[in-house]
Design a protein around this motif. Structure first.
Motif, PDB file in Angstrom:
ATOM      1  N   VAL A 137      -2.515 -66.547 -22.069  1.00 34.21           N
ATOM      2  CA  VAL A 137      -3.087 -66.828 -23.385  1.00 34.21           C
ATOM      3  C   VAL A 137      -2.151 -67.709 -24.201  1.00 34.21           C
ATOM      4  CG1 VAL A 137      -3.780 -65.788 -25.575  1.00 34.21           C
ATOM      5  CG2 VAL A 137      -4.442 -64.715 -23.416  1.00 34.21           C
ATOM      6  N   LEU A 138      -0.870 -67.364 -24.184  1.00 34.12           N
ATOM      7  CA  LEU A 138       0.081 -68.031 -25.062  1.00 34.12           C
ATOM      8  C   LEU A 138       0.349 -69.480 -24.664  1.00 34.12           C
ATOM      9  CD1 LEU A 138       2.679 -65.132 -25.507  1.00 34.12           C
ATOM     10  CD2 LEU A 138       0.858 -65.818 -27.087  1.00 34.12           C
ATOM     11  N   PHE A 139       0.536 -69.733 -23.380  1.00 31.49           N
ATOM     12  CA  PHE A 139       0.948 -71.084 -22.987  1.00 31.49           C
ATOM     13  C   PHE A 139      -0.095 -72.158 -23.309  1.00 31.49           C
ATOM     14  CE2 PHE A 139       4.350 -69.311 -20.044  1.00 31.49           C
ATOM     15  CZ  PHE A 139       5.389 -69.822 -20.814  1.00 31.49           C
ATOM     16  N   GLY A 173     -10.621 -74.244 -22.829  1.00 30.17           N
ATOM     17  CA  GLY A 173     -12.058 -74.044 -22.744  1.00 30.17           C
ATOM     18  C   GLY A 173     -12.430 -72.694 -22.160  1.00 30.17           C
ATOM     19  N   ALA A 174     -11.572 -72.171 -21.300  1.00 26.79           N
ATOM     20  CA  ALA A 174     -11.836 -70.861 -20.691  1.00 26.79           C
ATOM     21  C   ALA A 174     -11.297 -69.723 -21.543  1.00 26.79           C
ATOM     22  CB  ALA A 174     -11.190 -70.814 -19.310  1.00 26.79           C
ATOM     23  N   GLU A 221      -5.124 -81.263 -18.908  1.00 32.51           N
ATOM     24  CA  GLU A 221      -4.241 -80.167 -18.520  1.00 32.51           C
ATOM     25  C   GLU A 221      -4.121 -79.082 -19.582  1.00 32.51           C
ATOM     26  OE1 GLU A 221      -0.501 -81.926 -17.641  1.00 32.51           O
ATOM     27  OE2 GLU A 221      -0.310 -82.934 -19.566  1.00 32.51           O
ATOM     28  N   VAL A 222      -4.441 -79.397 -20.837  1.00 38.19           N
ATOM     29  CA  VAL A 222      -4.429 -78.383 -21.889  1.00 38.19           C
ATOM     30  C   VAL A 222      -5.843 -78.025 -22.326  1.00 38.19           C
ATOM     31  CG1 VAL A 222      -3.654 -77.830 -24.221  1.00 38.19           C
ATOM     32  CG2 VAL A 222      -2.160 -79.132 -22.695  1.00 38.19           C
ATOM     33  N   ALA A 223      -6.689 -79.022 -22.529  1.00 38.02           N
ATOM     34  CA  ALA A 223      -8.046 -78.761 -23.009  1.00 38.02           C
ATOM     35  C   ALA A 223      -8.845 -77.902 -22.036  1.00 38.02           C
ATOM     36  CB  ALA A 223      -8.772 -80.082 -23.266  1.00 38.02           C
ATOM     37  N   THR A 224      -8.670 -78.122 -20.734  1.00 45.95           N
ATOM     38  CA  THR A 224      -9.446 -77.362 -19.748  1.00 45.95           C
ATOM     39  C   THR A 224      -9.135 -75.869 -19.800  1.00 45.95           C
ATOM     40  OG1 THR A 224      -9.607 -79.299 -18.310  1.00 45.95           O
ATOM     41  CG2 THR A 224     -10.019 -77.151 -17.303  1.00 45.95           C
TER      42      THR A 224
END
Length: 245
Positions: A31-33, A85-86, A79-82
């Motif tokens: 969650v944090l990263f 999204g989950a 690499e961050v947005a994907t």
């Protein structure tokens, strides 16, 4: 599009939050990263270009990406947005949109009218970030999380004053000793306990108390860039807080 990619972005761009996340339980790191990685990407946007319009466009890219996730659309392949999204629901996206929007100050660099204006900025920025992370972990104590986030954000802000000044920014509404000490004391008053579920996110503010105490006692440290404590001392405090909750 992995958690490792987000962790590496945080490790390189925000070493303190990286250490805090690594001190959290392994399950919380997923969650944090991604949330911290978004913060790094937004923080970086105003400083990778000298053109304000391009900086605004970079920030808008992230706001658009969050709006798409909030609307239930497939997250952008990034690499961050994907991974975000989950992870995020509409409210989580709205919180992080506020964090990204607050980075517009780094583009304009306007002087804050007073201490209340600075603290409001830090609430949107660090308070919103901590609450977004804590909420994604299942916490419900928004006021406590936001307050602690502001305290941690203020500690980091004061430590970064010389860097802001070097970039021709005006980070403080008043850089006199009395004003700095009063501001630090206001930050200390915000520090309080958070719920068990929020604790992994709260670790990001692990240095808030010692840094703010230094600023309150010796305001000149802020202007001189002497707030940060020795790495070994800082690490020992983080480990103690992680163990004791």
């Amino acid at each position: 599009m992995t958690l490792e990619a987000c962790a590496d972005i945080v490790r390189r761009g925000d070493p303190d939050r990286f250490r805090a996340a690594m001190a959290a339980p392994p399950a919380a790191r997923g969650v944090l990263f991604p949330i911290y990685a978004l913060n790094v990407e937004a923080a970086r946007a105003p400083y990778v270009t000298t053109e304000p319009l391009i900086a605004e466009m970079r920030l808008q890219w992230w706001r658009d990406a969050l709006a798409e996730i909030a609307a239930g659309e497939t997250a952008r392949r990034h690499e961050v947005a994907t991974p975000l999204g989950a992870l995020l629901d509409a409210e989580g996206c709205a919180l992080l949109d506020g964090v990204v929007a607050a980075r517009r100050w780094d583009v304009a660099g306007d002087r804050f009218e007073d201490a209340d204006a600075l603290l409001a900025h830090l609430d949107a920025l660090a308070g919103g970030l901590m609450w977004a992370a804590a909420r994604a972990l299942g916490a419900t104590d928004e006021a406590a999380c936001r307050a602690l986030g502001v305290a941690g954000g203020l500690a980091g802000w004061l430590a970064a004053v010389p860097a802001f000044v070097a970039r021709d920014r005006a980070p403080l509404p008043d850089d006199g000793d009395a004003a700095i000490a009063a501001l630090a004391r206001r930050g200390l008053a915000l520090v309080g306990p958070v719920s068990r579920l929020a604790r992994p996110a709260a670790l990001a503010a692990w240095e808030a108390v010692p840094v703010l105490r230094r600023a309150a006692a010796e305001p000149a440290r802020v202007r001189e860039g002497r707030l940060t404590r020795a790495p070994a001392v800082r690490q020992a405090r983080l480990l103690r807080m992680a163990l004791l909750g």
